[in-house]
Design an enzyme around this catalytic site. Structure first.
Site, PDB file in Angstrom:
ATOM      1  N   GLU A  66       1.019  -1.209   0.156  1.00  0.00           N
ATOM      2  CA  GLU A  66       0.002   0.150  -0.118  1.00  0.00           C
ATOM      3  C   GLU A  66       1.006   1.291   0.275  1.00  0.00           C
ATOM      4  OE1 GLU A  66      -3.295   0.390   2.420  1.00  0.00           O
ATOM      5  OE2 GLU A  66      -3.228  -1.599   3.317  1.00  0.00           O
ATOM      6  N   GLY A 106      -5.872   4.240  11.552  1.00  0.00           N
ATOM      7  CA  GLY A 106      -6.126   4.007  13.028  1.00  0.00           C
ATOM      8  C   GLY A 106      -5.313   2.892  13.781  1.00  0.00           C
ATOM      9  N   ALA A 107      -4.509   1.908  12.841  1.00  0.00           N
ATOM     10  CA  ALA A 107      -4.178   0.870  13.290  1.00  0.00           C
ATOM     11  C   ALA A 107      -2.482   0.888  13.088  1.00  0.00           C
ATOM     12  CB  ALA A 107      -4.477  -0.431  12.763  1.00  0.00           C
ATOM     13  N   SER A 108      -2.214   1.587  11.989  1.00  0.00           N
ATOM     14  CA  SER A 108      -0.720   1.502  11.670  1.00  0.00           C
ATOM     15  C   SER A 108      -0.377   2.737  10.927  1.00  0.00           C
ATOM     16  CB  SER A 108      -0.353   0.556  10.785  1.00  0.00           C
ATOM     17  OG  SER A 108      -1.042   0.671   9.553  1.00  0.00           O
ATOM     18  N   THR A 109       0.979   3.173  11.064  1.00  0.00           N
ATOM     19  CA  THR A 109       1.383   4.389  10.023  1.00  0.00           C
ATOM     20  C   THR A 109       2.545   3.600   9.137  1.00  0.00           C
ATOM     21  OG1 THR A 109       2.366   6.487  10.169  1.00  0.00           O
ATOM     22  CG2 THR A 109       3.216   4.931  11.706  1.00  0.00           C
ATOM     23  N   GLN A 110       2.784   4.324   7.934  1.00  0.00           N
ATOM     24  CA  GLN A 110       3.717   3.889   6.972  1.00  0.00           C
ATOM     25  C   GLN A 110       4.505   5.187   6.680  1.00  0.00           C
ATOM     26  OE1 GLN A 110       0.819   2.635   4.310  1.00  0.00           O
ATOM     27  NE2 GLN A 110       0.465   0.592   5.398  1.00  0.00           N
TER      28      GLN A 110
END
Length: 765
Positions: free
Chosen positions: A164, A196-200
Site C-alpha cells: 500500500e 487507526g492501526a498503523s502508520t507507514q
C-alpha cells in the site's frame, strides 16, 4: 443505464482499468482510464512524451467512477457461498460504464487489505478462490491465469501494508509531477500515511544514502517515449502506531500509573486526569489488556479531561518507544530500521490522518506550519467541552461542519464525509490526542525539522511557511498534508493503475525488460522488508529465491517475464506422466483389447449362429431382413479402441469363438469345432503326379492356411471364416465355392431362399 458505445468521441483510443479495494469495512470499486500510448505518441512529440500516461477517472462525467458495498469481504470467511451476491453490484457497475468491446482487454483487480490479513491462511485461500471463480466466470474482464501468487494470479490477492505504501508513493509522485524531468532534475516526494492501526513511510533516499541503505525496493516505470525511469524506494510500516491503537496503549499507561498511585495512598482521586481530552470532558475507558493483566487494569475507569496540549505531548512521547534496541545502524522509533532522511532533498506528503487532523479539524491543510498547528491544537484542547459542543452545533446550522465526517470501526478509519452526531462527537473527543500524536510522530519519530521563526510565525499561513522554507534552503515545504490533487484523490489504487498504464506502453525493443509490480522486482524476498502474503497455493518463490542468484540474468523471472522454476516443474510433471504411460502401454493395450473383445464376441456369436441357420433365441431361423443388434451398434461406436487393440495383433490373435456340434461317423456328418473370424477362400489346384500334394485336402481343393485354424478328425483343415465352405465341400468338388466369396451379410439374407444351406449334411460319394 446501458454502457457507452465506442462511437463516443471520449472513448476514442481509451483504455480502462478496474480496482476493487477490499478493505476491512467494505469493498470500493474504482474505474480509471487513460489514452492508449500508441495514439498519444502519434499526436504528441518531444517533451510531452517524457511523462507517464495520464490516468484519471474512468467515467466521462466523473461522478459514477466509484461504488462501495458493505461489509468487508473478510466477513465471508465462513460463508464463501455469499461472495458472489456480495460482489455482483460492483461487477454490474463496472460493466455498465465500460463498453462490452473493451472489457476483454480491461484488467480487473481485487486487492484485499487489512481485514483479510487478519484471517488464517486457510480462510484467506477459501475467500480468494471463491472470489476468483466468481469474477472469472461472471465477467469478461481480463484476469490473470493461475500462478504461484494465487488462483487468479495477481488479479485477486492480499497486499501488505508495505505494498500500500509503495502504491501510495507512486500516486503522490504521479500527481505532484515527481516523475517528470531528467534523472538529475527529478526529485521525488516521500509518502506518509496514518490510519487507526498503523502508520507507514515510503521515500527515496538520497543518492549517497542509497549506496549504504538496506532493503530498498526497485520501482520501474515506462514513459510514453518507451524510456524507463528507475527509483529505489524504502518502505516500512509501524503496526500499532496508528491513532486508535496508540490511544489504547495510552489509556493502558494512564490506568497503570493511576493504580500504582492508589495502591500507595488511600486519598487518591476516583478518576483519572487526562490532559489529552478537552477540558471537563468525562468519558469511561476500558483498555484492551492481555489476560495476565490485573483486574484493576482490565476494569473500566473514568477519565476527566484537563485540556493541556503541552502535557499531552509529554505523556504520548514514550509511546514511540524510541529506546527500543536498534538491530541496525539507524532506527527512527520502536527499533525499526529507516535510512537517514535528508530533508533538504526529501519532502513528504501526508494523507489520511495527517490530512484529517490538520485541514478538516483546524483548517490548516497544505504546507505545514508547526507553530501555527501547535497553537490551534492548544486552543482547541483548552476549551471547555460544553463550549466545543456549542461551536460545533453552530457550525452544523451554518453548513460548516467540524471534523471530517470520519467513520471508524475497530480502530480503522473506514469512511469520511458521513456526517452525524455519532460520527462527529467521537472525533471531537479524540481530536486533542490525535493532534499531539501527529506532532510526536512527525518531529520526534520521523524527524521532520520544526521551522521556528519567532519573527514570522506569529500570524503565518501555509503559503508563508513555504516561502520561509525556501529562505532556509529547504526548497519545497518539508511536509504537506493533502487529500487530493485537483479532483483526483491520493489513493494507493491510483498508484496501482499508474503502474498498469505504464506496463501497456510499448517497449523500445522486444528484448527490453518488462515492467512488473515492485513486489515482483525484489531479487531475494528472504531478506526483503516486503513479504508478500501468499495463502497455501502452489508456491515456487521460496525455491526460486534460493537459486535465483545462481542463474544467469537472462534466465531470471525479471528477464523472462515468468518463473523458470515453475516452468521446469510443469515440464517435469508432463514428462513423468508421459514416461509412465509409455511404460504401461502393453498393460493398457491389453486392457483395451479385453474391453473391445467383450463387445466383439457377442456380435461374432450372433453372426455365426445366423450363418448356421440357428435361431438366436432357439426358435426359427432369423428373418432375411437384416437389422443391427445392440452389440453390433456398440461395436460400431468403438472404432478407435478397436484399432488400438488390433495393432500388431491381427496375425497372431487366436480365434475367440468355439462352436461345438455332435458328429456321427456312421452318417458321415462332420461339424466344425472351431471357426476363425478370418476369412479364407477355396480354389481348385491340379493334382500332382502320384497323388495329392502333402497337406492338400483329399478333394483336390487347396485351402489357405491361417495359423490357429482347427482340423477335423480326418486331419483336414477348417477354412477360417467360412462355415459354408465346410458344409458344401465334396471329395470330387473342383469348383470355387462362391458362397464363401460372398459377404457374410449376403449369405445371411439368402438363408430362407434355399440358395445355400449351411446345415446340410455331408455325404461321401
Amino acid at each position: 443505464m446501458p454502457p457507452p458505445t465506442v462511437v463516443d468521441p471520449w472513448l476514442a483510443s481509451r483504455r480502462f482499468g478496474v480496482v476493487i479495494d477490499a478493505g476491512s469495512s467494505g469493498s470500493r470499486l474504482q474505474i480509471y482510464s487513460w489514452k492508449d500510448a500508441r495514439t498519444v505518441r502519434q499526436q504528441e512529440k518531444g517533451d510531452a512524451l517524457r511523462a507517464l500516461p495520464q490516468v484519471g477517472k474512468g467515467t466521462e462525467d466523473g461522478e459514477e467512477w466509484s461504488l462501495k458495498v458493505e461489509p468487508g469481504i473478510s466477513s465471508f470467511a465462513d460463508n464463501v457461498e455469499g461472495i458472489g451476491a456480495y460482489l455482483r453490484p460492483l461487477l454490474e457497475h463496472a460493466t455498465t460504464h465500460i463498453p462490452p468491446s473493451l472489457q476483454p482487454e480491461t484488467p480487473l483487480f481485487l486487492l484485499a487489505t487489512a481485514g483479510m490479513r487478519l484471517l488464517s491462511p486457510e480462510k484467506q485461500a477459501d475467500v480468494l478462490k471463491a472470489t476468483c471463480d466468481f469474477l472469472r466466470f461472471h465477467s469478461h474482464f481480463r484476469i490473470d491465469d493461475p500462478s504461484p501468487t494465487g488462483p487468479c494470479g495477481s488479479s485477486v490477492r492480499i497486499i501488505t501494508g508495505e505494498e500500500e505504501g509503495l502504491y501510495g508513493w507512486i500516486a503522490v509522485n504521479y500527481l505532484m509531477d515527481g516523475f517528470k524531468g531528467s534523472d538529475e532534475e527529478r526529485l521525488t516526494y516521500g509518502f506518509l500515511d496514518m490510519g487507526g492501526a498503523s502508520t507507514q513511510i515510503a521515500f527515496e533516499p538520497s543518492k549517497e544514502e542509497q549506496e549504504k541503505a538496506q532493503n530498498l525496493v526497485d520501482v520501474r516505470l515506462r514513459l510514453l517515449d518507451s524510456s524507463i525511469i528507475h527509483h529505489r524506494v524504502f518502505v516500512t510500516t509501524w503496526l500499532g502506531y496508528g491513532t486508535n491503537q496508540a490511544r489504547e496503549r495510552y489509556v493502558g499507561q494512564l490506568i497503570n500509573e493511576f493504580e500504582d498511585i492508589r495502591s500507595l495512598s488511600d486519598d487518591a482521586e476516583e478518576h483519572i486526569d487526562d490532559p489529552c481530552l478537552p477540558k471537563d470532558l468525562v468519558i469511561t475507558n476500558t483498555p484492551v489488556q492481555p489476560e495476565s493483566a490485573s483486574s484493576h487494569s482490565k476494569s473500566a475507569h473514568k477519565f476527566v479531561g484537563t485540556g493541556s496540549f503541552e502535557q499531552c505531548l509529554q505523556k504520548t512521547l514514550p509511546l514511540l518507544n524510541k529506546d527500543a534496541p536498534c538491530p541496525d545502524s539507524h532506527c527512527l522509533f520502536n527499533g525499526v530500521y529507516v535510512p537517514p532522511i535528508d530533508f533538504s532533498a526529501s519532502h513528504f506528503i501526508g494523507v489520511s490522518e495527517y490530512w484529517y487532523s490538520t485541514e478538516q479539524s483546524f483548517g490548516l491543510g497544505g504546507s505545514y506550519d508547526f507553530v501555527q498547528y501547535e497553537r490551534a491544537a492548544s486552543e482547541f484542547c483548552s476549551q471547555d467541552w460544553t463550549q466545543i459542543l456549542k461551536e460545533h452545533e453552530a457550525s452544523r446550522e451554518q453548513g460548516h461542519l467540524g471534523g471530517d465526517g470520519e467513520v471508524e470501526e475497530s480502530g480503522v478509519v473506514v469512511d469520511t464525509g458521513k456526517w452525524g452526531l455519532d460520527v462527529e462527537i467521537p472525533r471531537l473527543q479524540m481530536q486533542c490526542f490525535k493532534a499531539a500524536w501527529i506532532v510526536n510522530v512527525l518531529h520526534e519519530g520521523i524527524g521532520v525539522p520544526r521551522i521556528v521563526d519567532p519573527g514570522g510565525n506569529v500570524t503565518t499561513d501555509g503559503d508563508s511557511v513555504a516561502a520561509q522554507a525556501q529562505t532556509k534552503g529547504l526548497g519545497r515545504p518539508t511536509f504537506q498534508s493533502m487529500d487530493s490533487v485537483g479532483d483526483i484523490a491520493i489513493s494507493w489504487t491510483l498508484g496501482k493503475m499508474v503502474l498498469e498504464a505504464s506496463k501497456e506502453v510499448p517497449a523500445a525493443s522486444t528484448t527490453a525488460r518488462p515492467i512488473v509490480d515492485p513486489i515482483d522486482d525484489i531479487p531475494d524476498l528472504s531478506t526483503s522488508p516486503v513479504q508478500p502474503i501468499r495463502p497455501p497455493f502452489l508456491d515456487f518463490d521460496g525455491l526460486e529465491d534460493k537459486i535465483s542468484h545462481h542463474l544467469p540474468p537472462s534466465l531470471t523471472r525479471h528477464s523472462l517475464g515468468f518463473s523458470p522454476i515453475a516452468f521446469l516443474f510443469y515440464v517435469f510433471v508432463v514428462a513423468f506422466a508421459s514416461m509412465t504411460l509409455y511404460r504401461m502401454r502393453h498393460r493398457l493395450r491389453s486392457t483395451i483389447r479385453r474391453f473391445v473383445n467383450k463387445r466383439d464376441r457377442a456380435y461374432l456369436v450372433d453372426g455365426y449362429m445366423m450363418e448356421e441357420g440357428q435361431s438366436l433365441a432357439g426358435g426359427s431361423p432369423p428373418s432375411p431382413v437384416w437389422s443391427p443388434s445392440p452389440s453390433r451398434m456398440s461395436f460400431q461406436l468403438l472404432p478407435p479402441l478397436k484399432r488400438l487393440s488390433n495393432l500388431g495383433l491381427r496375425a497372431s490373435r487366436p480365434s475367440p469363438i468355439t462352436i461345438s456340434r455332435e458328429s456321427s461317423t456312421r452318417s458321415g456328418q462332420y461339424s466344425p469345432v472351431r471357426v476363425s473370424p478370418l476369412r479364407s477362400f477355396s480354389f481348385p489346384v491340379p493334382k500332382a503326379q502320384g497323388g495329392l500334394a502333402p497337406h492338400d485336402p483329399p478333394n483336390g481343393t487347396a485351402t489357405s492356411f491361417v495359423p490357429g485354424s482347427p482340423r477335423l478328425h480326418d486331419g483336414s483343415i477348417v477354412s477360417n471364416g467360412s462355415v459354408s465352405s465346410l458344409s458344401s465341400r465334396s471329395r470330387n468338388n473342383s469348383h470355387i465355392n462362391l458362397s464363401s466369396l460372398a459377404p457374410r451379410q449376403a449369405v445371411s439374407r439368402t438363408l430362407s431362399s434355399g440358395l445355400h444351406t449351411p446345415t446340410a449334411p455331408y455325404h461321401e460319394e
